[in-house]
Scaffold this active site. Sequence first.
Site, PDB file in Angstrom:
ATOM      1  N   GLU A 230       0.811  -1.361   0.043  1.00  0.00           N
ATOM      2  CA  GLU A 230      -0.232  -0.046   0.133  1.00  0.00           C
ATOM      3  C   GLU A 230       0.877   1.296   0.076  1.00  0.00           C
ATOM      4  O   GLU A 230       0.480   2.456   0.332  1.00  0.00           O
ATOM      5  CB  GLU A 230      -1.001  -0.165   1.221  1.00  0.00           C
TER       6      GLU A 230
ATOM      7  N   HIS B 110      -4.821   0.965  10.289  1.00  0.00           N
ATOM      8  CA  HIS B 110      -5.917   0.148  10.416  1.00  0.00           C
ATOM      9  C   HIS B 110      -6.787   0.166  11.701  1.00  0.00           C
ATOM     10  O   HIS B 110      -7.003  -0.549  12.092  1.00  0.00           O
ATOM     11  CB  HIS B 110      -5.515  -1.404   9.927  1.00  0.00           C
TER      12      HIS B 110
END
Length: 271
Positions: free
Chosen positions: A84, A105
Amino acid sequence: MTDKALIELFSIFITANHVLSHHGLVDGFGHISVRNPGNPENFFMTGSMPPALMKGVSDIAEFDISEVIPVSGSTSSAQSPYSERFVHSRIYAQYPAIQSVIHSHSPAVVAQGLSGVHLQPIWHMAGFLGDEVPIFDPRSVYNETDKHNLLVNNKVLGGAMAALFGTQPGPLGPSPKNTVVMQRGHGFTTWGLSIKHAVYRAVYTQESAKIQQSSANFHSSIGNEPVSLDWTEQVDCQEMNDESIARAWQFWEAQARADALYRNDLDADYL
């Protein structure tokens, strides 16, 4: 940029990884990056090491912003670099003023993004959130060959997510309107004008989500809604937030130093 200045930047960067870990914003996943001050077309990021375990220069990788190609650093071990990294590259490409990006997250923010209610500035420590935090849903962006795993792991997905930050004029070129974008079933991304600025926003984005959920539970029992900050309050609180970064960082840095899990070989106090 002198070698000394770069080492100082890397030391702050390593500590930032530890602070984010301490607050539960990153674990084996999630990441922070910083634009290379000596070459703004590149950025530094964790190469493949979990953030909590970063301790020295060899744990830091450098990537080209345009093509997201590894330039140097910890990207060739048995573990691959973070897929990512496109989250970071597309934001840097679109907004030249941004110096640091964080992708987390955070369970609290994931829960908020799944609730159907946008994250809102309901307390003074999160005036930077703005009226409503947008939510990125990749389902409208996937092509037929993409894995539907909610990862922002290519230029198209990265560009689509970066676009949700919006654009307004700035002294260095296009500047984002929004400070945070949530990602459905995944987490959130935020940015700063420095590493410390980005960390501050990440910490208080998570805390704001926790408070909003707690407040919503309370208000549902009495039949009304939490009250968001009005526009003037948001502006003034964001100014106050930005002035408070140094005090918060001093405390968070001390917490990281006191925890035996974290090691920073570049910390001047320990050299």
